[in-house]
Design a protein around this motif. Structure first.
Motif, short mmCIF file in Angstrom:
data_model
loop_
_atom_site.label_atom_id
_atom_site.label_comp_id
_atom_site.label_asym_id
_atom_site.label_seq_id
_atom_site.Cartn_x
_atom_site.Cartn_y
_atom_site.Cartn_z
N MET A 109 -27.19 -67.48 -0.38
CA MET A 109 -26.08 -67.90 -1.22
C MET A 109 -24.80 -67.09 -0.98
O MET A 109 -23.73 -67.63 -0.77
N SER A 110 -24.94 -65.76 -1.03
CA SER A 110 -23.75 -64.92 -0.99
C SER A 110 -23.44 -64.40 0.41
O SER A 110 -22.33 -63.93 0.67
N ALA A 166 -24.70 -61.81 1.60
CA ALA A 166 -24.79 -60.34 1.58
C ALA A 166 -26.03 -59.89 2.34
O ALA A 166 -27.09 -60.49 2.19
N ASP A 213 -28.41 -62.91 2.66
CA ASP A 213 -28.75 -63.76 1.52
C ASP A 213 -28.18 -65.16 1.72
O ASP A 213 -27.04 -65.32 2.18
#
Lengths: 501, 165
Positions: free
Chosen positions: A184-185, A187, A182
């Protein structure tokens, strides 16, 4: 002027010209063999373009797609089987002419209309793209978010057939785009512990699976048919062209205009452009009764439209990075892989790349005249190429091509799985174009949404706070409400009609 | 009828997507986490799948109601199983390549695949043999020599290929 000369230099060198010539022959061949589509040609070509410089790579794709769209008319005329879906709209007209012994005349008109449509679309691209790019420079995450959503929505509402199926096909593409780390994170999402999927799904194996493996499975799933040509073709290719052009020039201009416009709408490609302009041409014709019996007029509208649609699709692709059809979706994938960001900055970087691209378009379309002429004369050779030998060869190209992008067997698995899913979807009449747009635009939508939200602290109303963004947002909402609005309009019309008469 | 099953399959896929997405970590500083888009897609799958299935049921009822059973049978969608399982040949060939190319090498594996597929479609054996050998050689040469793709040489032929490969 220097930039223009740079652009000319980028095209007029041995490597690029050779690539254009080879791509022309490849495009003509793939287009002329029934069952192989223009998109498939481009998907198979991509592993090779990966190893070329940017301009020869794009030149190969532009030339192949333009030639394949024209060549699709050849088996359409001789066998009544469209070589590519873009020829399907007017295959009845061309074949009816062929049965009257006018096969070459029909193909000659097809060829000239294809060249005219292609160049018309390119000129629009040159004129419009530059000025649109200046507007696009002011766009930020909000506008790009809405543009991508608009593009995705168009692919549902302009598709032929069930909208629910187009919607589901689109979601399948978007789901594929979420695989990987991901933004943003950081993950991992849907990676299932496979390290190769961390960087996300690679476009190329997916496209090969979707457009080539899927077609191969359909071929083996169908009964083999013996191709025999029963029409006589002793007429001249270009003899009647000037007369027809003089009489029906309006059809060419109208078909090209409609084609460019529809091509520029995301999700709608050359095939839909051809259907719509054939329909419009028929509606406005003075000789409607001749349609379906071998009418040159019908061919001129639609044959101009499908090639101009190919050029038109590049307008949103170059200006906004939003592909206009499946072929430009592949191109955008290729540009990303080459570290280039399609978007307005491509017009401003001063490298002459954009001029080189325009020259490639014109050159590819002009080369279609001589190469197309030879192809018409050699039609029977292409059409009678035995599929039973060709298809296994294409299968091997698929495997090696998918492997070649990352030298990874995971990509071959990926191609296989996507191909199987695509086949199941295709036999159930799900359109494929929305899926490929979803894959390309899914991350554009998500990344722009996330960065906009990060900037405004999660305030969703900010998507309507800038004028252009609000305008695009309203356009998206109207598009989604359009089926209900049309139904309501029709209901009111029928309700009030009896009282008014 | 097929739409009913496809629709239900999409609903199941949608639920699986949403369940998987809920396991993605969330960051307290972000309002919208990595699970947002997959969850929207999952919800879309459920909604679209349910609509597709409902439409299929609705159409079936409408078709069956006013007509005799023979007419309705004629209106039913054509079956796809006519040509048997031949459409599985390309995927099977790919699986064969994935597992066999490590041992046989890409060139021999491709030649075998092409030869078998051509024979299955009733190509004259010697034409199939010559075509598959030449094409396999050409593909291997173009990709490994010209594009420098490390196609598997295979344990069988390791080091025994002429220097040109």
């Amino acid at each position: 002027m220097d930039i223009l000369m740079n652009g000319v230099g980028l095209v007029l060198n041995f490597e690029t010209l050779l690539v254009i010539l080879l791509a022309s022959l490849f495009g003509i061949f793939v287009g002329a063999v029934p069952g192989l589509t223009a998109t498939m040609a481009v998907a198979l070509l991509v592993p090779l373009t990966f190893y070329m410089d940017t301009i020869p790579a794009i030149a190969a794709i532009v030339t192949t797609s333009a030639m394949a769209i024209f060549a699709g008319d050849i088996p359409g005329t001789y066998l009544n089987i469209p070589g590519t879906p873009a020829s399907a709209a007017y295959v009845g007209e061309s074949h009816a002419l062929a049965k009257k012994g006018r096969a070459r005349e029909a193909l000659g008109i097809n060829l000239v209309c294809s060249v005219f449509g292609g160049i018309f679309g390119t000129l629009i691209l040159i004129v419009v793209a530059q000025s649109l790019a200046e507007v696009a420079l002011q766009f930020s995450a909000f506008e790009y978010f809405w543009l991508a959503v608009l593009g995705l929505s168009c692919s549902i509402f302009i598709s032929v057939g069930s909208r629910i199926k187009a919607f589901l096909s689109l979601l399948f593409g978007i789901l594929l785009s979420t695989v990987g780390l991901d933004m943003m994170s950081g993950a991992p999402r849907f990676t299932f512990g496979v390290p190769d999927l961390m960087a996300g799904i690679n476009f190329i194996p997916v496209m090969i699976g979707m457009f080539a493996l899927n077609e191969l499975m359909s071929y083996y799933g169908s009964k083999s048919e013996k191709k025999t040509i029963s029409v006589v073709d002793n007429d001249s290719v270009f003899h009647h062209v000037p007369g027809h052009m003089k009489r029906y020039w309006r059809n060419m201009v109208r078909g090209s205009s409609i084609g460019t416009l529809i091509g520029a709408l995301p999700g709608a490609g050359a095939d839909i452009a051809a259907w719509i302009s054939y329909g419009v041409g028929k509606g406005r014709s003075k000789e409607k009764e001749k349609y379906g019996t071998g009418n040159i007029e019908g061919i001129m509208d639609a044959s101009s439209a499908n090639n101009s649609g190919i050029s038109g699709a590049w307008v949103p692709a170059l200006v906004f990075g939003i592909p206009g059809d499946s072929i430009t979706a592949i191109v955008i994938g290729v540009l990303y892989m080459k570290g280039m960001n399609p978007g307005p900055t491509i017009f401003m970087d001063g490298s002459g790349l954009i001029y080189a691209l325009f020259i490639v378009f014109i050159l590819a379309n002009l080369m279609m005249l001589p190469i197309g002429y030879i192809a018409i004369r050699l039609s029977k050779l292409f059409i009678l190429t035995p599929s039973r030998i060709l298809m296994p060869v294409i299968l091997c190209f698929c495997v090696v091509g998918a492997f070649a992008i990352n030298n990874s067997i995971v990509d071959v698995w990926l191609m296989l799985i996507v191909g199987l899913v695509a086949y199941i979807l295709a036999v159930n009449d799900f359109p494929m174009a929305p899926a490929i747009l979803g894959l390309v635009l899914g991350s554009v939508v998500e990344n722009n949404f996330m960065s906009a939200m990060l900037r405004t602290g999660g305030d969703l109303t900010s998507f309507f706070s800038r004028p252009i963004s609000a305008g695009l947002g309203i356009a998206v909402i109207l598009l989604w409400c359009s089926p209900f609005l049309i139904k309501a309009y029709r209901y009111l019309q029928t309700k009030f009609q009896p009282s008014s008469t | 009828m097929r739409d009913l099953f496809t629709g239900l399959a999409f609903v199941i896929a949608g639920i699986a997507t949403i369940v998987t997405a809920q396991q993605f970590p969330t960051l307290p500083s972000l309002q919208y986490g990595p699970s947002l888009f997959p969850s929207i897609v999952g919800a879309g799958f459920c909604l679209g799948g349910a609509l597709l299935a409902a439409n299929a049921l609705w159409n079936r009822r409408r078709v069956l109601a006013p007509q005799t059973s023979t007419e309705a049978a004629a209106l039913r969608e054509p079956s796809t199983g006519k040509s048997g399982l031949a459409m599985l040949l390309p995927p099977l060939a790919i699986v064969f390549y994935i597992f066999a190319s490590g041992y046989l090498g890409a060139m021999i594996t491709m030649a075998v695949i092409m030869f078998v597929l051509m024979i299955l479609r009733k190509t004259v054996p010697w034409v199939a043999l010559v075509a598959s050998l030449i094409v396999a050689l050409a593909i291997y040469f173009i990709f490994s020599h010209y594009l420098l793709i490390p196609l598997p040489q295979g344990v069988l032929l390791e080091g025994r290929l002429p220097w040109i490969f």
